[in-house]
Motif scaffolding. Structure first.
Motif, mmCIF file in Angstrom:
data_model
loop_
_atom_site.group_PDB
_atom_site.id
_atom_site.type_symbol
_atom_site.label_atom_id
_atom_site.label_comp_id
_atom_site.label_asym_id
_atom_site.label_seq_id
_atom_site.Cartn_x
_atom_site.Cartn_y
_atom_site.Cartn_z
ATOM 1 N N VAL A 18 1.004 -1.128 0.141
ATOM 2 C CA VAL A 18 -0.043 0.008 0.019
ATOM 3 C C VAL A 18 0.831 1.245 0.089
ATOM 4 O O VAL A 18 0.541 2.133 -0.824
ATOM 5 C CB VAL A 18 -0.902 0.202 1.070
ATOM 6 C CG1 VAL A 18 -1.566 1.425 1.488
ATOM 7 C CG2 VAL A 18 -2.107 -0.987 1.016
ATOM 8 N N ALA A 19 1.839 1.050 0.847
ATOM 9 C CA ALA A 19 2.810 2.332 0.951
ATOM 10 C C ALA A 19 3.387 2.643 -0.329
ATOM 11 O O ALA A 19 3.382 4.001 -0.869
ATOM 12 C CB ALA A 19 3.808 2.518 2.145
ATOM 13 N N THR A 139 8.788 0.527 -7.803
ATOM 14 C CA THR A 139 8.806 -1.003 -8.253
ATOM 15 C C THR A 139 10.175 -1.447 -7.858
ATOM 16 O O THR A 139 10.146 -2.807 -7.330
ATOM 17 C CB THR A 139 8.920 -0.875 -9.944
ATOM 18 O OG1 THR A 139 7.769 -0.288 -10.643
ATOM 19 C CG2 THR A 139 8.999 -2.342 -10.313
ATOM 20 N N THR A 140 11.254 -0.614 -7.808
ATOM 21 C CA THR A 140 12.351 -1.274 -7.221
ATOM 22 C C THR A 140 12.436 -1.641 -5.759
ATOM 23 O O THR A 140 13.007 -2.840 -5.220
ATOM 24 C CB THR A 140 13.504 -0.313 -7.423
ATOM 25 O OG1 THR A 140 13.897 0.187 -8.798
ATOM 26 C CG2 THR A 140 14.813 -0.658 -6.935
ATOM 27 N N SER A 156 3.785 -6.560 -9.589
ATOM 28 C CA SER A 156 2.678 -6.361 -9.922
ATOM 29 C C SER A 156 1.823 -5.443 -9.357
ATOM 30 O O SER A 156 0.981 -4.982 -10.087
ATOM 31 C CB SER A 156 2.045 -7.756 -10.239
ATOM 32 O OG SER A 156 1.482 -8.228 -8.875
ATOM 33 N N TRP A 157 1.821 -4.984 -8.308
ATOM 34 C CA TRP A 157 0.952 -4.204 -7.541
ATOM 35 C C TRP A 157 1.306 -2.752 -7.861
ATOM 36 O O TRP A 157 0.524 -1.884 -7.899
ATOM 37 C CB TRP A 157 1.267 -4.513 -6.002
ATOM 38 C CG TRP A 157 0.417 -5.652 -5.395
ATOM 39 C CD1 TRP A 157 1.109 -6.960 -5.056
ATOM 40 C CD2 TRP A 157 -1.227 -5.728 -5.397
ATOM 41 N NE1 TRP A 157 -0.138 -7.754 -4.622
ATOM 42 C CE2 TRP A 157 -1.400 -6.863 -4.920
ATOM 43 C CE3 TRP A 157 -2.037 -4.713 -5.574
ATOM 44 C CZ2 TRP A 157 -2.776 -7.404 -4.657
ATOM 45 C CZ3 TRP A 157 -3.353 -5.419 -5.253
ATOM 46 C CH2 TRP A 157 -3.706 -6.604 -4.936
ATOM 47 N N ALA A 291 -3.405 -8.125 -12.881
ATOM 48 C CA ALA A 291 -1.986 -7.843 -12.516
ATOM 49 C C ALA A 291 -1.643 -8.665 -11.397
ATOM 50 O O ALA A 291 -0.446 -9.262 -11.655
ATOM 51 C CB ALA A 291 -1.778 -6.265 -12.214
ATOM 52 N N PRO A 292 -1.996 -8.797 -10.272
ATOM 53 C CA PRO A 292 -1.540 -9.777 -9.179
ATOM 54 C C PRO A 292 -1.362 -11.169 -9.657
ATOM 55 O O PRO A 292 -0.559 -12.075 -9.357
ATOM 56 C CB PRO A 292 -2.405 -9.412 -8.012
ATOM 57 C CG PRO A 292 -3.031 -7.988 -8.042
ATOM 58 C CD PRO A 292 -3.190 -7.890 -9.536
#
Length: 428
Positions: A18-19, A139-140, A156-157, A291-292
């Motif tokens: 979430v963060a 993403t990293t 994917s999130w 996506a997930p």
């Protein structure tokens, strides 16, 4: 010497996701909101122009955000590789909140004169710069937080968040237009969605400050790495080029199916504007759900297998899908086609999204993602709705955009041959 700090005890896995993805969702929420209220913004900030030029000027200001996205990706990506992913992510969400606040509180032309459109322009420049810089560090960090067997699911999130932002933007814009009279929307209602965008930012910053930094430096006196951009364009140039073109198919596909297709249904198939909005929400929600799932499959069956199967299926099915919609135009068919294509769009974007950071070393990783994903999305993806519309106008064939998507998918299959699949391997 660089080391990875992977102690995430202070936050649960759900809170980490979430963060990390909140800023990405906010970026695309803002993206969608502006496009829905482009007519009102044009009337209020460019009143001396004709109605058509008002709209074009408003969209032009909107498009400026795409121009600076690659620059933001490169600058903030390099910043994340030098001082840390966490600091870069806090910076981007602060910039996004600032851009929302500037638009929400911007005085109109009637109040501030020529300064009014420049305030909106400045807001779009800030938002575009921050949006470009958001994806690489986010993403990293997700990839570096994950275990060796969950990296694709975590990554994917960040893509799922873009779809959620699009859906929320469409829903909020629809509610504002339905709940308020037309005059009220023009007078003040269009500002409400931007104010809502500001609210999410402080919560995101507070949560992001609790994240464990995944890029740390030892106290041995060694200098922090510099020249990430130079390394990506020299030492890792082959990977940067391959990654950019591997992303091409996904970038074109998502912009044509999520952005062009709903408006295409209104212009070429004479469906109602409501049909376009509903299909846009359906497509976005399907991307969010798919996506997930694509991430899970990529962790289990390998990145390349999921990527190639999804890309080939989309290549073969996009023309029949467009043809079926043209033969039976309706809101139900538009939603069905949008949802079907969204599944395989997610299936080809998510595997590449995790393959690229797995191949770049940690001190170049955020910059590498920026140069591949952001550049591909800004140039190949961002111009796709325009190219698709141009193809329809030039050929008179409403199915022409399907060929464009198919060719993009075919071209982007080639560089995948040379990309190494690191499914299940240790990251560093």
């Amino acid at each position: 010497m660089l080391t990875l700090a992977l102690d995430s005890a202070s936050l649960s896995k759900r809170q980490v996701i979430v963060a990390t993805t909140l800023g990405t969702a906010l970026e695309f929420y803002d993206f969608t909101i502006y496009s829905f209220f482009a007519i009102q913004i044009g009337q209020l900030f460019f009143p001396s122009a004709s109605p058509v030029n008002q709209f074009l000027l408003s969209i032009g200001v909107f498009g400026v955000g795409f121009v600076v996205r690659p620059l933001g990706g490169i600058v903030i990506g390099a910043y994340a590789d030098r001082v840390g992913r966490k600091k870069a992510m806090v910076l981007t969400i602060m910039m996004m909140a600032l851009s929302c606040a500037l638009i929400a509180c911007a005085p109109t032309y009637a109040v501030a004169g020529i300064a009014a459109p420049f305030i909106v322009l400045a807001a779009r420049l800030i938002q575009g710069f921050a949006a470009g810089g958001e994806f690489g560090p986010g993403t990293t960090l997700l990839v570096e937080y994950a275990t060796d067997n969950t990296r694709a699911f975590f990554a994917s999130w960040n893509f799922a968040a873009t779809a959620l932002g699009l859906a929320l933007g469409a829903v909020v814009a629809t509610l504002v237009n339905v709940a308020l009279p037309k005059d009220a929307v023009l007078e003040w209602g269009w500002r409400v969605p931007f104010l809502l965008g500001i609210v999410a930012a402080p919560a995101g910053m507070l949560i992001r400050r609790r994240l464990e930094e995944t890029l740390t430096h030892t106290s041995s006196g060694t200098k922090r790495p510099s020249g990430a951009l130079k390394a990506a364009l020299t030492t890792h140039l082959k990977l940067t080029v391959l990654g950019t073109f591997a992303e091409l198919g996904g970038s074109v596909s998502v912009y044509v199916t999520a952005f062009f297709l709903p408006s295409h249904g209104v212009r070429a198939l004479h469906l109602s504007p409501t049909s376009a909005v509903v299909s846009g929400v359906v497509s976005s929600l399907m991307l969010f759900a798919a996506a997930p799932l694509a991430g899970r499959l990529a962790d289990r069956f390998s990145r390349k297998r999921v990527l190639v199967i999804s890309r080939v299926v989309l290549l073969l099915s996009v023309y029949p899908a467009f043809a079926m919609l043209g033969a039976h135009p309706s809101m139900l068919m538009l939603c069905a086609v949008s949802a079907f294509l969204a599944i395989f769009v997610a299936g080809q974007i998510v595997p590449v999204l995790v393959m690229i950071p797995e191949l770049f070393p940690k001190d170049v990783r955020a910059t590498g993602i920026a140069l591949t994903y952001v550049v591909s999305a800004s140039f190949f993806g961002g111009f796709s709705p325009f190219i698709a519309s141009w193809l329809v106008a030039q050929t008179g064939n409403p199915l022409a955009p399907a060929w464009y998507v198919a060719v993009a998918c075919a071209v982007s299959l080639v560089p995948v041959i040379w990309l190494r699949d690191r499914t299940g391997e240790a990251l560093d």
